[in-house]
Write a protein that holds these residues in place. Structure first.
Motif, mmCIF file in Angstrom:
data_model
loop_
_atom_site.group_PDB
_atom_site.id
_atom_site.type_symbol
_atom_site.label_atom_id
_atom_site.label_comp_id
_atom_site.label_asym_id
_atom_site.label_seq_id
_atom_site.Cartn_x
_atom_site.Cartn_y
_atom_site.Cartn_z
ATOM 1 N N GLY A 81 -13.739 -25.058 -9.169
ATOM 2 C CA GLY A 81 -13.125 -23.773 -9.823
ATOM 3 C C GLY A 81 -13.293 -22.694 -9.244
ATOM 4 O O GLY A 81 -13.418 -21.598 -9.882
ATOM 5 N N GLN A 82 -13.904 -22.673 -7.995
ATOM 6 C CA GLN A 82 -13.963 -21.350 -7.165
ATOM 7 C C GLN A 82 -12.910 -20.696 -6.768
ATOM 8 O O GLN A 82 -12.007 -21.644 -6.186
ATOM 9 N N ARG A 83 -12.631 -19.519 -6.996
ATOM 10 C CA ARG A 83 -11.169 -18.803 -6.411
ATOM 11 C C ARG A 83 -11.681 -18.509 -5.039
ATOM 12 O O ARG A 83 -12.331 -17.633 -4.445
ATOM 13 N N ALA A 84 -10.463 -18.775 -4.158
ATOM 14 C CA ALA A 84 -10.428 -18.611 -2.649
ATOM 15 C C ALA A 84 -10.193 -17.201 -2.460
ATOM 16 O O ALA A 84 -10.830 -16.622 -1.465
ATOM 17 N N CYS A 85 -9.558 -16.492 -3.279
ATOM 18 C CA CYS A 85 -9.199 -15.104 -2.918
ATOM 19 C C CYS A 85 -10.512 -14.181 -3.087
ATOM 20 O O CYS A 85 -10.498 -13.176 -2.719
ATOM 21 N N LEU A 86 -11.443 -14.619 -3.877
ATOM 22 C CA LEU A 86 -12.633 -13.591 -4.065
ATOM 23 C C LEU A 86 -13.787 -14.211 -3.195
ATOM 24 O O LEU A 86 -14.929 -13.297 -3.279
ATOM 25 N N THR A 87 -13.576 -15.411 -2.598
ATOM 26 C CA THR A 87 -15.075 -15.894 -1.961
ATOM 27 C C THR A 87 -14.891 -15.525 -0.429
ATOM 28 O O THR A 87 -13.946 -16.131 0.239
ATOM 29 N N VAL A 88 -15.925 -14.914 0.003
ATOM 30 C CA VAL A 88 -16.022 -14.708 1.529
ATOM 31 C C VAL A 88 -16.155 -15.939 2.182
ATOM 32 O O VAL A 88 -17.405 -16.611 1.784
ATOM 33 N N LEU A 89 -15.820 -16.191 3.131
ATOM 34 C CA LEU A 89 -15.898 -17.534 3.887
ATOM 35 C C LEU A 89 -17.367 -17.302 4.785
ATOM 36 O O LEU A 89 -17.730 -16.207 5.412
ATOM 37 N N LYS A 90 -17.981 -18.488 4.662
ATOM 38 C CA LYS A 90 -19.212 -18.263 5.651
ATOM 39 C C LYS A 90 -19.168 -19.728 6.547
ATOM 40 O O LYS A 90 -18.690 -20.756 6.196
ATOM 41 N N ASP A 91 -20.040 -19.608 7.741
ATOM 42 C CA ASP A 91 -19.684 -20.556 8.672
ATOM 43 C C ASP A 91 -20.016 -21.759 8.205
ATOM 44 O O ASP A 91 -21.258 -21.983 7.566
ATOM 45 N N GLY A 92 -19.448 -22.919 8.407
ATOM 46 C CA GLY A 92 -19.746 -24.299 8.032
ATOM 47 C C GLY A 92 -19.510 -24.829 6.679
ATOM 48 O O GLY A 92 -19.769 -25.885 6.218
ATOM 49 N N MET A 93 -18.883 -23.717 5.716
ATOM 50 C CA MET A 93 -18.200 -24.330 4.428
ATOM 51 C C MET A 93 -17.460 -25.366 4.326
ATOM 52 O O MET A 93 -16.706 -25.563 5.440
ATOM 53 N N ASN A 94 -17.484 -26.391 3.562
ATOM 54 C CA ASN A 94 -16.724 -27.497 3.317
ATOM 55 C C ASN A 94 -15.921 -27.275 2.084
ATOM 56 O O ASN A 94 -16.654 -27.105 1.003
ATOM 57 N N ILE A 95 -14.670 -27.058 2.179
ATOM 58 C CA ILE A 95 -14.039 -26.628 1.002
ATOM 59 C C ILE A 95 -12.717 -27.668 0.857
ATOM 60 O O ILE A 95 -12.248 -28.271 1.690
ATOM 61 N N ARG A 96 -12.499 -27.948 -0.540
ATOM 62 C CA ARG A 96 -11.764 -29.090 -0.793
ATOM 63 C C ARG A 96 -10.586 -28.516 -1.849
ATOM 64 O O ARG A 96 -11.074 -27.789 -2.617
ATOM 65 N N SER A 97 -9.459 -28.936 -1.489
ATOM 66 C CA SER A 97 -8.509 -28.571 -2.442
ATOM 67 C C SER A 97 -8.577 -28.849 -3.760
ATOM 68 O O SER A 97 -9.298 -29.916 -4.116
ATOM 69 N N GLY A 98 -8.311 -28.379 -4.817
ATOM 70 C CA GLY A 98 -8.232 -28.612 -6.265
ATOM 71 C C GLY A 98 -7.220 -29.662 -6.529
ATOM 72 O O GLY A 98 -6.156 -29.239 -6.600
ATOM 73 N N LYS A 99 -7.543 -30.764 -6.985
ATOM 74 C CA LYS A 99 -6.837 -31.765 -7.353
ATOM 75 C C LYS A 99 -6.981 -32.176 -8.817
ATOM 76 O O LYS A 99 -5.965 -32.489 -9.419
ATOM 77 N N THR A 100 -8.063 -32.061 -9.424
ATOM 78 C CA THR A 100 -8.244 -32.349 -10.954
ATOM 79 C C THR A 100 -9.210 -31.462 -11.564
ATOM 80 O O THR A 100 -10.012 -31.667 -12.389
ATOM 81 N N LEU A 101 -8.947 -30.232 -11.196
ATOM 82 C CA LEU A 101 -9.822 -29.118 -12.141
ATOM 83 C C LEU A 101 -9.281 -28.728 -13.213
ATOM 84 O O LEU A 101 -7.847 -28.832 -13.753
ATOM 85 N N PRO A 102 -10.105 -28.688 -14.203
ATOM 86 C CA PRO A 102 -9.433 -28.355 -15.706
ATOM 87 C C PRO A 102 -8.943 -27.055 -15.731
ATOM 88 O O PRO A 102 -9.112 -25.998 -14.955
ATOM 89 N N ALA A 103 -8.052 -26.853 -16.494
ATOM 90 C CA ALA A 103 -7.330 -25.765 -16.882
ATOM 91 C C ALA A 103 -8.164 -24.687 -17.400
ATOM 92 O O ALA A 103 -9.108 -25.041 -17.944
ATOM 93 N N PRO A 104 -8.093 -23.362 -16.828
ATOM 94 C CA PRO A 104 -9.044 -22.222 -17.422
ATOM 95 C C PRO A 104 -9.127 -22.091 -18.965
ATOM 96 O O PRO A 104 -10.148 -21.505 -19.450
ATOM 97 N N LEU A 105 -7.991 -22.407 -19.567
ATOM 98 C CA LEU A 105 -7.870 -21.997 -21.130
ATOM 99 C C LEU A 105 -7.412 -23.345 -21.665
ATOM 100 O O LEU A 105 -6.166 -23.901 -21.200
ATOM 101 N N LYS A 106 -7.828 -23.925 -22.861
ATOM 102 C CA LYS A 106 -7.340 -24.993 -23.537
ATOM 103 C C LYS A 106 -6.366 -24.612 -24.351
ATOM 104 O O LYS A 106 -6.470 -23.638 -25.197
ATOM 105 N N LYS A 107 -5.323 -25.244 -24.318
ATOM 106 C CA LYS A 107 -4.016 -25.166 -25.551
ATOM 107 C C LYS A 107 -4.800 -25.017 -26.966
ATOM 108 O O LYS A 107 -5.432 -25.813 -27.348
ATOM 109 N N GLY A 108 -4.186 -24.215 -27.560
ATOM 110 C CA GLY A 108 -4.559 -24.157 -29.144
ATOM 111 C C GLY A 108 -5.970 -23.243 -29.244
ATOM 112 O O GLY A 108 -6.072 -23.145 -30.581
ATOM 113 N N VAL A 109 -6.764 -22.811 -28.478
ATOM 114 C CA VAL A 109 -7.924 -22.299 -28.644
ATOM 115 C C VAL A 109 -7.629 -20.817 -28.537
ATOM 116 O O VAL A 109 -7.028 -20.510 -27.516
ATOM 117 N N HIS A 110 -7.878 -20.056 -29.511
ATOM 118 C CA HIS A 110 -7.645 -18.381 -29.589
ATOM 119 C C HIS A 110 -9.011 -17.881 -29.687
ATOM 120 O O HIS A 110 -9.821 -18.107 -30.307
#
Length: 110
Positions: A81-110
């Protein structure tokens, strides 16, 4: 290195040489420049899809690039759940595409 960066701008001139870093994205090695965000480095290397939509599976990429949306969520060194646009890259980072990340907001919750 595949390079989608502007290196000679008509107004700003030529960019100075910078320190090169290496990182993994979905087990593929890429190069980036010190001080770049993960999103900038991936874009410069031709990567456009950072995750898949949780419900539809459609490809998602960088949308706002300023941290307002959550479209660029990736897993960085095992932390999901880390945002790629806000995270400064460091040497050797292991980054994986998000395939099964939960939605940031659940439906029906206000």
């Amino acid at each position: 290195m595949k390079n989608g960066r502007v290196t000679n701008h008509p107004v700003l001139g030529t960019l100075d040489e910078r320190v090169t870093l290496r990182f993994l994205f979905d087990d593929q090695e890429f190069e980036a420049f010190e001080g770049e965000t993960i999103a900038a480095a991936l874009l410069a290397n031709g990567v456009r899809t950072l995750r898949r939509h949780e419900e539809t599976g459609t490809p998602r990429g960088i949308y706002c690039n300023i941290g307002h949306c959550f479209e660029c969520r990736v897993t960085i060194d095992g932390i999901t759940g880390q945002r790629a646009c806000l995270t400064v890259l460091k040497d050797g980072m292991n980054i994986r595409s998000g395939k099964t990340l939960p939605a940031p907001l659940k439906k029906g919750v206000h």
